[in-house]
Design a protein around this motif. Structure first.
Motif, PDB file in Angstrom:
ATOM      1  N   ILE A 261       4.210   7.527   5.716  1.00 16.53           N
ATOM      2  CA  ILE A 261       3.330   7.697   4.835  1.00 16.53           C
ATOM      3  C   ILE A 261       3.599   8.437   3.550  1.00 16.53           C
ATOM      4  O   ILE A 261       4.758   8.715   3.371  1.00 16.53           O
ATOM      5  CB  ILE A 261       2.168   8.963   5.608  1.00 16.53           C
ATOM      6  CG1 ILE A 261       3.359  10.121   6.139  1.00 16.53           C
ATOM      7  CG2 ILE A 261       1.499   8.413   6.854  1.00 16.53           C
ATOM      8  CD1 ILE A 261       2.548  11.245   6.913  1.00 16.53           C
ATOM      9  N   GLY A 262       2.649   8.582   2.811  1.00 12.96           N
ATOM     10  CA  GLY A 262       2.828   9.423   1.504  1.00 12.96           C
ATOM     11  C   GLY A 262       2.692  10.992   1.652  1.00 12.96           C
ATOM     12  O   GLY A 262       2.335  11.234   2.623  1.00 12.96           O
ATOM     13  N   GLY A 263       3.130  11.695   0.571  1.00 15.03           N
ATOM     14  CA  GLY A 263       3.137  12.984   0.613  1.00 15.03           C
ATOM     15  C   GLY A 263       1.710  13.727   0.687  1.00 15.03           C
ATOM     16  O   GLY A 263       1.527  14.596   1.344  1.00 15.03           O
TER      17      GLY A 263
ATOM     18  N   ARG B   8      -0.719  17.634   0.943  1.00 14.27           N
ATOM     19  CA  ARG B   8      -1.659  17.250  -0.038  1.00 14.27           C
ATOM     20  C   ARG B   8      -0.525  17.065  -1.382  1.00 14.27           C
ATOM     21  O   ARG B   8       0.407  17.413  -1.499  1.00 14.27           O
ATOM     22  CB  ARG B   8      -2.689  18.258  -0.542  1.00 14.27           C
ATOM     23  CG  ARG B   8      -3.557  18.402   0.659  1.00 14.27           C
ATOM     24  CD  ARG B   8      -4.483  19.559   0.547  1.00 14.27           C
ATOM     25  NE  ARG B   8      -5.178  19.665   1.902  1.00 14.27           N
ATOM     26  CZ  ARG B   8      -6.313  19.034   2.098  1.00 14.27           C
ATOM     27  NH1 ARG B   8      -6.948  18.087   1.009  1.00 14.27           N
ATOM     28  NH2 ARG B   8      -6.973  18.894   3.070  1.00 14.27           N
ATOM     29  N   ASP B   9      -1.256  16.226  -2.498  1.00 13.83           N
ATOM     30  CA  ASP B   9      -0.558  16.056  -3.570  1.00 13.83           C
ATOM     31  C   ASP B   9      -0.595  17.392  -4.541  1.00 13.83           C
ATOM     32  O   ASP B   9      -1.601  17.730  -4.964  1.00 13.83           O
ATOM     33  CB  ASP B   9      -1.127  14.992  -4.473  1.00 13.83           C
ATOM     34  CG  ASP B   9      -0.638  14.550  -5.675  1.00 13.83           C
ATOM     35  OD1 ASP B   9       0.150  15.175  -6.231  1.00 13.83           O
ATOM     36  OD2 ASP B   9      -0.771  13.461  -6.327  1.00 13.83           O
ATOM     37  N   THR B  10       0.426  17.946  -4.527  1.00  7.48           N
ATOM     38  CA  THR B  10       0.698  19.280  -5.240  1.00  7.48           C
ATOM     39  C   THR B  10       1.350  19.030  -6.763  1.00  7.48           C
ATOM     40  O   THR B  10       1.653  19.914  -7.204  1.00  7.48           O
ATOM     41  CB  THR B  10       1.229  20.507  -4.354  1.00  7.48           C
ATOM     42  OG1 THR B  10       2.558  19.768  -3.764  1.00  7.48           O
ATOM     43  CG2 THR B  10       0.326  20.717  -3.329  1.00  7.48           C
TER      44      THR B  10
ATOM     45  N   ASP C 276       0.707  -1.181   0.008  1.00 10.41           N
ATOM     46  CA  ASP C 276       0.116  -0.136   0.057  1.00 10.41           C
ATOM     47  C   ASP C 276       0.773   1.200   0.105  1.00 10.41           C
ATOM     48  O   ASP C 276       2.132   1.047   0.379  1.00 10.41           O
ATOM     49  CB  ASP C 276      -0.834   0.030   1.327  1.00 10.41           C
ATOM     50  CG  ASP C 276      -2.014  -0.975   0.990  1.00 10.41           C
ATOM     51  OD1 ASP C 276      -2.332  -1.196  -0.111  1.00 10.41           O
ATOM     52  OD2 ASP C 276      -2.426  -1.469   2.035  1.00 10.41           O
ATOM     53  N   CYS C 277       0.453   2.180  -0.388  1.00 12.87           N
ATOM     54  CA  CYS C 277       0.871   3.557  -0.440  1.00 12.87           C
ATOM     55  C   CYS C 277       0.894   4.313   0.895  1.00 12.87           C
ATOM     56  O   CYS C 277      -0.206   4.372   1.489  1.00 12.87           O
ATOM     57  CB  CYS C 277       0.141   4.621  -1.293  1.00 12.87           C
ATOM     58  SG  CYS C 277       1.027   6.106  -1.408  1.00 12.87           S
ATOM     59  N   CYS C 278       2.031   4.578   1.471  1.00 13.07           N
ATOM     60  CA  CYS C 278       3.487   4.625   0.932  1.00 13.07           C
ATOM     61  C   CYS C 278       4.398   4.672   2.071  1.00 13.07           C
ATOM     62  O   CYS C 278       4.368   5.686   3.025  1.00 13.07           O
ATOM     63  CB  CYS C 278       3.978   5.613  -0.029  1.00 13.07           C
ATOM     64  SG  CYS C 278       3.082   5.682  -1.749  1.00 13.07           S
TER      65      CYS C 278
HETATM   66  O1  AHR Z   1       4.133   9.394  -5.389  1.00 11.01           O
HETATM   67  C1  AHR Z   1       3.439   8.259  -4.726  1.00 11.01           C
HETATM   68  C2  AHR Z   1       2.171   8.862  -3.930  1.00 11.01           C
HETATM   69  O2  AHR Z   1       1.248   9.442  -4.696  1.00 11.01           O
HETATM   70  C3  AHR Z   1       2.604   9.915  -2.900  1.00 11.01           C
HETATM   71  O3  AHR Z   1       3.111   9.428  -1.863  1.00 11.01           O
HETATM   72  C4  AHR Z   1       1.045  10.549  -2.802  1.00 11.01           C
HETATM   73  O4  AHR Z   1       1.230  11.771  -2.163  1.00 11.01           O
HETATM   74  C5  AHR Z   1       0.474  10.330  -3.913  1.00 11.01           C
HETATM   75  O5  AHR Z   1      -0.848   9.586  -3.595  1.00 11.01           O
END
Ligand code: AHR
Ligand code: AHR
Ligand code: AHR
Length: 481
Positions: free
Chosen positions: A277-279, A171-173, A158-160
């Motif tokens: 965690i992811g971004g 947040r994904d920017t 799973d991410c990430c």
């Molecule tokens: O790049 C993989 C993931 O994609 C990042 O960690 C997250 O921010 C986005 O969902």
């Protein structure tokens, strides 16, 4: 010298240095991490035993005796104040109050360093740490390096499970707004050789194993118990390196130009710091972190090779996951509740629901069998245990949505992990408590006579602090059948 002394000598000083196991500078004697206990909510800090040394795990054990403890702060040793705390909600909510991620158990990842006990940070799905106001970390296309020592056997797809540079907004920017070490077997974006897990770079909207998305056969599947993982980046150049954290040298899995897809050259790093965690606060991943740093400037391979030698000399080894009365693999056991008023009850099952039922010598043979469990070597970790039904061989106690179920072993890694529990001395002083290996904040707990894996003071009704220690403590004796 410590890893950060080595990076300084190489001209690429640490701007963040995190470890719950040891000082990362030879002169560091301050707080490594803060813990909070369940009994009264009190906090304390854990420091090295001596300057430059290993964490004082005994101080943690004393503070957390007969209760639960969470890691609340992982301090930055670099002097930049880049401490990691409970990650806030962002693109995704975490499972804790107000959308925050969960905090890690303080005892999920025991190790020894040159024989001295310490604890790493065991990240279960839903757990994460972050600093969205870091100072001194790379922004834009500026150069940086990172390493982390991880458990190479604890991962998922799973991410990430990340450590490193991410968005300040959670947040994904967009592409290029992150640059972090990733470890796991996610195959959505990049892959390496074999079936994983792999060290990759999370550059946002992509886990990269090499120059572009997709497969890099030079990025190997990892099977080291202790893994040294490196990602570093500068203008139109980045690299992934890795190796066994307890012996030998680093290998370079990728070194070269930035991905040609729009957004990754130049990079738009934002300088926040994430762990687990992811971004965008994606929080489904798991992994274990022992130590890691971020640098200013692009470290040379030679500097990193010296850091690897320093990590090897720290001599990481797995610590004991169990304590309290011992269990014998192959024996049949019964588990008796210790909560006053409920001590005639034993762990049994009805259908797929694991519960407590009143059992005595005059109970039916059927009920006696339903309240008897064969101790097996832990399916997900051989240092812990699994519990197979005496009357339904092949079915085991496992957690699912944090309830305990009796399910047939389906042979999956998920099942193995869900069915693995580590014993420790009973939190109320009686018998054993049984901690989920994969969610070490959670214990076998009866609540309205139904079994859950409960966390002390968590968000669910069955996590209630009232009666927690009693409800999670079980006297283990010979099975009824
Ligand atoms: O790049 C993989 C993931 O994609 C990042 O960690 C997250 O921010 C986005 O969902
Ligand atoms: O019990 C928590 C999780 O719920 C388990 O790990 C998983 O199998 C289910 O989704
Ligand atoms: O499981 C029986 C009781 O139910 C527990 O002791 C209590 O915590 C809950 O109310």
């Amino acid at each position: 010298a410590g890893p950060c002394d080595i990076y300084s000598s190489g001209g690429t000083p640490c701007v963040a240095a995190h470890s719950t196991t040891r000082a990362l500078y030879s002169s560091f004697s301050g707080a490594l991490y803060q813990i909070k206990r369940g009994s009264d909510g009190a906090t304390t800090t854990i420091s090295p035993l001596s300057a430059g040394g290993v964490a004082n795990a005994a101080a943690q054990d004393t503070f957390c005796a007969n209760t639960t403890c969470l890691i609340t702060i992982i301090y930055d040793q670099s002097g930049h104040g880049n401490h990691l705390t409970q990650a806030p909600p962002g693109g995704f909510n975490g499972p804790d109050t107000n959308g925050y991620d969960n905090l890690a158990s303080a005892i999920g990842a025991p190790v020894t360093l040159n024989g001295q006990k310490a604890y790493g940070v065991f990240i279960s799905p839903g757990t994460g740490y972050r600093n969205n106001a870091a100072s001194g970390t790379a922004t834009g296309d500026a150069a940086e390096g990172m390493y982390a020592v991880l458990d190479g056997t604890h991962y998922n797809g799973d991410c990430c499970f990340d450590y490193g540079n991410a968005e300040t907004s959670s947040r994904d920017t967009g592409n290029g707004h992150m640059e972090a070490i990733y470890f796991g077997d996610n195959t959505v974006w990049g892959t390496g050789s074999g079936s994983g897990p792999w060290v990759m770079a999370d550059l946002e909207n992509g886990l990269f194993s090499g120059s572009s998305s997709g497969n890099n056969a030079a990025d190997p599947s990892i099977s080291y118990r202790f893994l040294s993982a490196i990602v570093k980046g500068e203008s139109n150049q980045w690299a992934i390196r890795g190796g066994n954290a307890v012996s030998g040298s680093l290998s370079t899995y990728y070194s070269g130009a930035r991905p040609s897809v729009s957004g990754y050259n130049p990079m738009s790093k934002e300088g926040a710091i994430i762990l687990g965690i992811g971004g965008d606060n994606s929080n489904g991943a798991q992994g274990t972190f022992y130590e890691g740093v971020m640098t200013s400037g692009y470290p040379s391979d030679a500097t990193e090779n010296s850091v690897q030698a320093n990590i090897v000399a720290a001599n990481y080894a797995a610590g004991s996951l169990t304590s309290g009365p011992a269990l014998t693999v192959g024996s049949s056991i019964s588990l008796q509740a210790t909560t006053p008023g409920y001590t005639t009850r034993y762990i049994a099952y009805n259908g797929t629901t694991v519960n407590t039922q009143v059992v005595s010598s005059s109970s039916s043979t059927t009920l006696k069998q339903q309240a008897s469990w064969t101790v097996r070597t832990g399916l997900g970790n051989s240092a812990c245990f699994s519990f197979e039904s005496v009357d339904t061989p092949g079915s085991y106690i496992r957690h699912y949505d944090f309830g305990l179920l009796l399910n047939a072993n389906d042979g999956t890694k998920q099942f193995y992990e869900d069915a693995t529990f580590c014993t420790q001395s009973g939190l109320n002083g009686q018998g054993n408590s049984l901690r989920s290996w994969s969610y070490p904040t959670r214990y076998f707990r009866h609540y309205n006579n139904v079994l859950y894996v409960a966390s002390n003071g968590g968000v669910d009704t069955f996590d209630a602090t009232a009666s927690f220690n009693d409800d999670v403590s079980w006297v283990i004796s010979a099975g009824w059948a």
